[in-house]
Design an enzyme around this catalytic site. Sequence first.
Site, short mmCIF file in Angstrom:
data_model
loop_
_atom_site.label_atom_id
_atom_site.label_comp_id
_atom_site.label_asym_id
_atom_site.label_seq_id
_atom_site.Cartn_x
_atom_site.Cartn_y
_atom_site.Cartn_z
N ASP A 173 11.68 2.29 -10.05
CA ASP A 173 11.55 2.95 -8.75
C ASP A 173 10.19 2.60 -8.14
O ASP A 173 9.17 2.63 -8.83
CB ASP A 173 11.67 4.46 -8.93
CG ASP A 173 11.61 5.22 -7.61
OD1 ASP A 173 12.67 5.36 -6.97
OD2 ASP A 173 10.50 5.65 -7.23
N ASN A 181 6.86 3.39 3.85
CA ASN A 181 7.70 3.29 5.05
C ASN A 181 7.07 4.02 6.23
O ASN A 181 7.05 3.50 7.36
CB ASN A 181 9.09 3.87 4.77
CG ASN A 181 10.14 2.80 4.55
OD1 ASN A 181 9.96 1.65 4.92
ND2 ASN A 181 11.24 3.19 3.93
N HIS A 186 9.54 0.56 8.98
CA HIS A 186 10.75 0.24 8.20
C HIS A 186 10.95 -1.26 8.04
O HIS A 186 11.53 -1.71 7.04
CB HIS A 186 11.97 0.88 8.85
CG HIS A 186 12.01 2.37 8.67
ND1 HIS A 186 12.38 2.97 7.50
CD2 HIS A 186 11.67 3.38 9.51
CE1 HIS A 186 12.30 4.28 7.60
NE2 HIS A 186 11.87 4.57 8.83
N ASP A 190 11.53 -2.86 4.47
CA ASP A 190 12.64 -3.74 4.09
C ASP A 190 12.11 -5.00 3.40
O ASP A 190 12.68 -5.45 2.40
CB ASP A 190 13.46 -4.13 5.31
CG ASP A 190 14.29 -2.98 5.85
OD1 ASP A 190 14.39 -1.94 5.16
OD2 ASP A 190 14.84 -3.11 6.96
N GLU A 217 15.10 2.89 -3.02
CA GLU A 217 14.07 2.04 -3.61
C GLU A 217 14.19 1.97 -5.12
O GLU A 217 13.24 1.61 -5.82
CB GLU A 217 12.68 2.56 -3.22
CG GLU A 217 12.31 3.92 -3.78
CD GLU A 217 12.75 5.09 -2.91
OE1 GLU A 217 12.14 6.16 -3.04
OE2 GLU A 217 13.69 4.92 -2.10
#
Length: 306
Positions: A173, A181, A186, A190, A217
């Site tokens: 994770d 973010n 964003h 990404d 994630e």
Amino acid sequence: MMLQPQTLLIVDDEMLNISILASALSSNYRILIAKSGAQALGLLNTDKIDLVLLDIVMPEMNGYEVCNRIKSDERTKNIPVIFISARDEDEDEERGLKTGAVDYIRKPFCLPIVAARVKTHLELKRKTDMLEQMAAIDGLTHIPNRRKLDETLELEWKRALRGGQALSLVMADIDHFKQYNDNYGHAAGDDCLRRVAQALASTLSEPEDFIARYGGEEFMAILTKTGHQRAVNIAANMIKNVSDLKIPHAHSPVAPYVTISVGVATTTPSSPREIPRQLVESADAMLYAAKQRGRNQVQSKDLTGC
């Protein structure tokens, strides 16, 4: 892009029939041969085969039984089978198609017709394989998705149970990804997910090793025939490879760059009553422990022998 030639398995106890078919088809396909049902099933378990040309009348195990076994195995059930047989009664053809074959060719066969039917079924299989691959890939990270992960875990669990082999899960994770973010946007998030996914995938070295995006994630690796220590070593390398990306993360209390926390669980399935979900829950618990103890680390549990 040059497509790899597809592989055709010819199964017949008469070498003359094998030679005729192989000579006619070898210019377009990679050819494997088997002179018995048992030999054919062995090749299907060890090689990637795209289509089977299968005789019916063979000693020890006839073609119907071979086809039944192919269609009852998760690993081979989608491989098309074409019967080529001297049995020319309609009832024989009906039985062959009900067994799961996609076609039935009667001997004596006409080679151009055999070639045309093989070509048709292999073109269809190639298109089906491409659609299945597209459906199995996560659109953002370009590694397998959760659906493919679930399918693979179920398959590898059964294989480990049959073979009495160790199976390890590695759950990773990204630390404080929400803050990443929120502060970088964003689009940057990404890109971070893509780079981390590739770093994790590049850590795996064995052909059987598998990694997928688990959700958000989170990522999960399935390590077959893998004992606990190797799984922990892989997890540690994952942490290093992500850290080495040096993706800036000024809003993380862990490090000035993106890091991951990892949980590992290993077991050797020994009973049909056991289910893969128990191993997933153990890996998830170890991931939680890694977060609780400061993140950017691996925590693990060895369930073998428990």
